[in-house]
Write a protein that holds these residues in place. Structure first.
Motif: not given
Length: 94
Positions: A72-75, A77-79, A83
C-alpha cells in the motif's frame, strides 16, 4: 607506456578534465596524457579485429506483465526520508 605519447596532448587532457569538472595537478595531467594515449592504442587494436559473420542467437528475455499484490502507498512511504503529496521526494537537480 605508449610509444606515441604525442597522440594525446596535455591540453586535451586538461580540456577533458574541465568537462568532467575534475581538478588535476600537473603531475596528474602528465600521467593521464600517457594513459589516454595507451587507451587510444587499445581502441586502434580493437579496430583491427575482424568481424564475425554470423547471426546472433537472439531470444526474447522479456516476461509478460502480470498483476501481483504490492505494498500500500503508506506502507511503501513509511521509511522514506521525505515525501510530498503521497510520493517519494528526492533532492532537487540543478
Amino acid at each position: 607506456m605508449s610509444d606515441d605519447a604525442d597522440a594525446v596532448s596535455p591540453e586535451e587532457v586538461r580540456h577533458v578534465a574541465t568537462l568532467a569538472r575534475i581538478d588535476l595537478a600537473e603531475e596528474e595531467v602528465e600521467r593521464f596524457t600517457d594513459q589516454f594515449a595507451d587507451i587510444l592504442e587499445y581502441f586502434e587494436t580493437l579496430d583491427r579485429v575482424p568481424e564475425v559473420d554470423r547471426e546472433a542467437d537472439l531470444a526474447n528475455v522479456m516476461r509478460p506483465d502480470e498483476v501481483r499484490p504490492s505494498l500500500e502507498r503508506e506502507e511503501a512511504l513509511e521509511n522514506a526520508p521525505e515525501t510530498e503529496d503521497g510520493y517519494f521526494k528526492g533532492p532537487n537537480v540543478s
